[in-house]
Design an enzyme around this catalytic site. Structure first.
Site: not given
Length: 246
Positions: A15, A18, A46, A48, A88, A136
């Site tokens: 992360c 990001k 903002a 999740d 999330d 995917g």
């Protein structure tokens, strides 16, 4: 030539890769507001994940989360990526149901058996959570990136957002802090295997138990919720305070 470690394929691990919150705010400034009344949560706070009312009694929770390798073990990396993406949905009070994988691979990337272990780790954790992997998308990229788009469901009347915190709320953490510091330290040869093993176990652990506990409480007992990831406790708490006006 020695085989590169997974974390050597990325400048920033996990992360930490990001884009900064202030940069995101600037980049999304001026985007049109949603005028569909079925959109219950979108990007403006903002949060999740986004929430879209499907029927009077059900809503879709949708999120996408992918990042660069945070550990060198490919199976662990896959599991961490899956847990991170599903978290999330759990943070919105929802239950994840389906997943689509997102993968970026260097043309001169690691051997196929290494990537298969990444895929297997993620798929195994999705299965343990009762989430169906539908497919995917893959692209070539100088850095390895992996994660999932997750779709879940939530009761429209029991959504947990980051925009409803109240003055005086007690903050409850469902996992220990500091995994990012430990992982970063290990990349530069600092810290112990014991610390790293503990961080990996935490990152692979689903937040389903915490979500179940929140859903089991009376409506309003949990005022707000967010997933603490790349922006750290201070960053995500600041987003929650701003979104809630407290």
């Amino acid at each position: 030539m020695p085989i590169k470690r997974l974390t050597e394929y990325a400048d920033c691990a996990g992360c930490a890769s990001k884009v900064g919150a202030s940069v995101l705010t600037e980049l999304t400034a001026g985007l049109p507001r949603q005028d569909d009344p079925r959109v219950l949560v979108d990007f403006r706070t903002a949060d999740d994940a986004g929430v879209y009312r499907w029927t009077e009694r059900s809503a879709l929770v949708q999120t996408v989360d992918f990042f660069t390798p945070i550990v060198d073990d490919p199976y662990d990396f896959g599991q961490i990526a899956a847990a991170n993406a599903m978290s999330d949905v759990y943070a919105m009070g929802g239950q994840p149901r389906t997943a689509l994988a997102i993968t970026a691979l260097p043309k001169d990337g690691p051997p196929a058996d290494v990537i298969r272990e990444v895929f297997r780790g993620g798929a195994d954790l999705l299965k343990s959570a009762g989430v169906s992997l539908l497919g995917g998308h893959t692209v070539t990229d100088p850095e390895i990136k992996f994660g999932y788009s997750i779709t879940g469901e939530v009761d429209p009347d029991r959504i947990l957002t980051n925009a409803t915190a109240r003055t005086g709320d007690v903050l409850v953490l469902t996992k220990p802090l500091g995994t990012g510091i430990i992982v970063r330290a290990r990349r530069f040869g600092q810290g112990s295997d014991e610390y790293l093993d503990g961080a990996v176990r935490s990152m692979k652990t689903l937040n389903d138990t915490a979500a179940d506990a929140a859903r089991g409480l009376a409506a309003g007992d949990v005022s707000a919720c967010t997933d603490v990831t790349g922006f750290g406790l201070a960053g995500h708490a600041s987003e929650m305070a701003a979104a809630s006006g407290v």
